[in-house]
Design an enzyme around this catalytic site. Structure first.
Site, PDB file in Angstrom:
ATOM      1  CD  GLU A  65      -4.990   3.528  -2.147  1.00 49.08           C
ATOM      2  OE1 GLU A  65      -5.959   4.377  -1.845  1.00 49.08           O
ATOM      3  OE2 GLU A  65      -3.887   4.017  -2.517  1.00 49.08           O
ATOM      4  CG  ASP A  80      -9.264   4.148   1.270  1.00 53.00           C
ATOM      5  OD1 ASP A  80      -8.824   5.183   2.006  1.00 53.00           O
ATOM      6  OD2 ASP A  80      -8.503   3.633   0.434  1.00 53.00           O
ATOM      7  CG  ASP A 108      -1.661   1.099   1.317  1.00 50.54           C
ATOM      8  OD1 ASP A 108      -1.749   2.090   0.750  1.00 50.54           O
ATOM      9  OD2 ASP A 108      -2.426   1.478   2.364  1.00 50.54           O
ATOM     10  CE  LYS A 138      -1.836   6.924  -3.293  1.00 48.63           C
ATOM     11  NZ  LYS A 138      -2.326   6.055  -2.384  1.00 48.63           N
TER      12      LYS A 138
END
Ligand code: AMP
Length: 586
Positions: A147, A169, A9, A70
């Site tokens: 994800e 999420d 992850d 990211k």
């Protein structure tokens, strides 16, 4: 024992590594902790540091530290790290490399392959950037999965047949929501929605803005230009924010914030919740959208899974309960669930037996463009080929037509997004189909889209007249292959050759398995580049139309060969181009 394919992850704030064995999933501790901050820095001696060590120096040395990279993935940009500049792919590769090296130490064996997760809403470029980061870290990225899909995989084994789940999420930098259904042991993602710029970092920023205003009010001093102090505030207020998840208020005191004055604040949870409510409302809109896409209502959902550290905010849970009558649950740690799911997917690819199999979908519509009239207006509009929520892998075609007689070429554009107007969508790429045969207007061209399980798109355009077809594949990766060499050189100053240090003593050298090129492959690539340069120079001159078409076809074919690492084909194309140049050059 099956082959080792780890799950990673690669998060905005934190990253995790997990491994799946036949009967269990293990989160691998990195530097002694299950969670590693996604932070990269240079220490005082200029040495690369990654994880908590880098995060510790964030306030003291902001110009030597990079966080939340990211958010920049897929952008053509550079970030400064000390004296040098790095692309987001290169910075992310440092994080992945650290996970790989630490994981190898813990597991006592080399890690060469990985499944890496990305937000469902990551577009083509962001996914590709993630894949490249993996390659630069010496990893073969066998699959990129969403994800929320990974989270569903982690829960997959324990859920009842036919159960419908919502994966909510909310991480540091991104938000995703997916509707997931388990049918006959298959985890199917029915719909996915999200926002690539919404997460806990934004909550921190609201608190920082508030503190800056308060400081100005109390001391008439503006901190807005002071990067170092702002970073210090962010660290302190992020901690305060977490306290507010458990306590109704928190006192913040930072001494000599500007060198002279203290910051003293009391933050009430209620006031904080009012600040973040508009951001959370945006997440609820996405939830509604994904339910609508899946043709379900809140009542049809049996389970809500919370993923990502920011879902620990009590208001998140309350809003889901009050507004949607949904009862969220935390059975698996929301920080670890995604890496665990990714490792399960890695295990399945490696041949482990699992009850749940993954079926993923594309969260975006992919279109080409064509001139047409809509609502009385003539212009360039999108022609959807792969609609949002199509199960992957997907492969579909549509026909477009030339506009005038004997049209020699046609430009094929590819866009991603839901609008019918190309300028409101994300532009993925374009290419020219040249050498079309002499035909009246309306000459049909078939546009074919192939979207693989990593969410990476291949486009082919074929002319269809009198049985004669010309095919060109969109080569969005070719450009990256060349950049990859540059990137390898750029990161080598800090990490040496990728993968070289990663094999524990006694193991054979990894050869080509870790993404490194063999010498003869390097040579093929070098001569392909050199030949291409010469060929492109030739195309600028007035050479015959047929020769120009042949050159372009060979250039295209060799780019495809490079992309597929098909060295035999590349050798063949190099020879063909070299022969052609021999005849055509002065
Ligand atoms: P992730 O990207 O999933 O690692 O999530 C990181 C985000 O979760 C960051 O913005 C953290 O500040 C936030 N976070 C972690 N723990 C808590 C907590 N107890 N309460 C609220 N936010 C949290």
């Amino acid at each position: 024992m099956s082959e080792l394919i780890v799950g990673i992850d690669l998060g905005t704030t934190n990253s995790e590594l997990a491994v799946s064995f036949d009967d269990k999933v293990q989160v691998v501790p990195i530097h002694g902790h299950p969670i590693m901050p996604s932070c990269v820095g240079l220490d005082l001696s200029g040495k690369l540091i990654v994880g908590q060590a880098a995060k510790n120096q964030l306030v003291a040395a902001p110009e030597h530290t990079v966080l939340s990279i990211k958010r920049r993935m897929g952008e053509e940009t550079k970030v400064r790290l000390g004296e040098k500049e790095f692309s987001p792919e290169e910075i992310s590769s440092f994080i992945l490399r650290e996970l790989k090296l630490e994981g190898e130490k813990q597991l006592g064996q080399p890690i060469r392959k990985a499944v890496i997760t990305v937000p469902a809403f990551f577009n083509e470029r962001q996914r590709k950037a993630t894949q490249i980061a993996g390659e630069l870290a010496g990893l073969e990225v066998v699959r990129i999965i969403n994800e929320p899909t990974a989270a569903a995989m982690a829960y997959g084994a324990g859920v009842a047949e036919g159960e419908r789940m919502l994966v909510y999420d909310l991480g540091g930098g991104t938000f995703d929501v997916s509707v997931v259904v388990v049918e006959q042991g298959v985890v199917e993602v029915k719909a996915s929605h999200g926002d690539t710029h919404l997460g806990g970092d934004d909550f921190d920023q609201l608190l920082v803005d508030y503190a800056v205003l308060e400081f100005k009010r109390q001391h008439n001093i503006d901190l807005i230009q002071d990067l170092k102090t702002l970073r210090r505030l962010k660290v302190v207020l992020e901690r305060a924010k977490r306290t507010l998840s458990d306590e109704p208020f928190v006192k913040v005191r930072e001494e000599y914030l500007d060198g002279q004055h203290h910051l003293e604040l009391e933050l009430l949870r209620e006031a904080y919740e009012r600040m973040i409510l508009p951001l959370l409302e945006r997440t609820l809109t996405c939830v509604h959208q994904s339910l609508t896409d899946a043709r379900l209502g809140p009542k049809d959902i049996q389970k809500v899974m919370l993923v990502g550290g920011a879902t620990r905010t009590p208001l998140v849970q309350r809003l889901l309960q009050e507004r949607l009558r949904l009862d969220p649950r935390f059975e698996i740690d929301p920080d670890l669930i995604v890496a665990m799911g990714a490792s399960i997917q890695g295990g399945v690819i490696a041949g482990q037996q699992r009850h749940s199999i993954l079926v993923d979908i594309t969260p975006h519509t992919y279109s080409t463009t064509a001139l047409s009239t809509r609502n009385g207006e003539e212009g360039l509009f999108c022609v959807p080929i792969l609609p949002r929520n199509t199960p992957l892998p997907a492969s579909k075609s549509e026909m477009v037509y030339t506009l005038y007689d004997n049209q020699p070429s046609a430009k094929v554009e590819v866009h991603q997004g839901e609008s019918e107007r190309p300028e409101q969508n994300t532009f993925i790429g374009d290419f020219l189909v040249e050498g079309l045969s002499q035909a009246p207007e309306g000459n049909p061209i078939v546009i074919h889209f192939d979207l693989d399980l990593n969410g990476i798109l291949k486009v082919t355009a074929t002319e269809k007249v009198t049985g004669l077809a010309k095919t060109v594949a969109l080569d969005t990766k070719g450009q990256h292959v060349l950049n990859l060499d540059e990137a390898r050189r750029n990161i080598a100053s800090l990490v040496g050759e990728p993968g070289a240090e990663s094999v524990p003593a006694g193991e054979a050298a990894p050869g080509n398995g870790n993404g490194d090129l063999q010498a003869d492959e390097e040579e093929l690539l070098t001569s392909a580049k050199e030949l291409r340069k010469r060929a492109e120079a030739l195309l600028q001159k007035s050479i015959g139309e047929e020769d120009a078409i042949e050159i372009r076809e060979i250039i295209h074919a060799s780019a495809v060969a490079i992309k597929d690492s098909n060295w035999d084909a590349l050798e063949e194309k190099n020879e063909a181009l070299s022969d052609l140049l021999f005849y055509l050059e002065d």
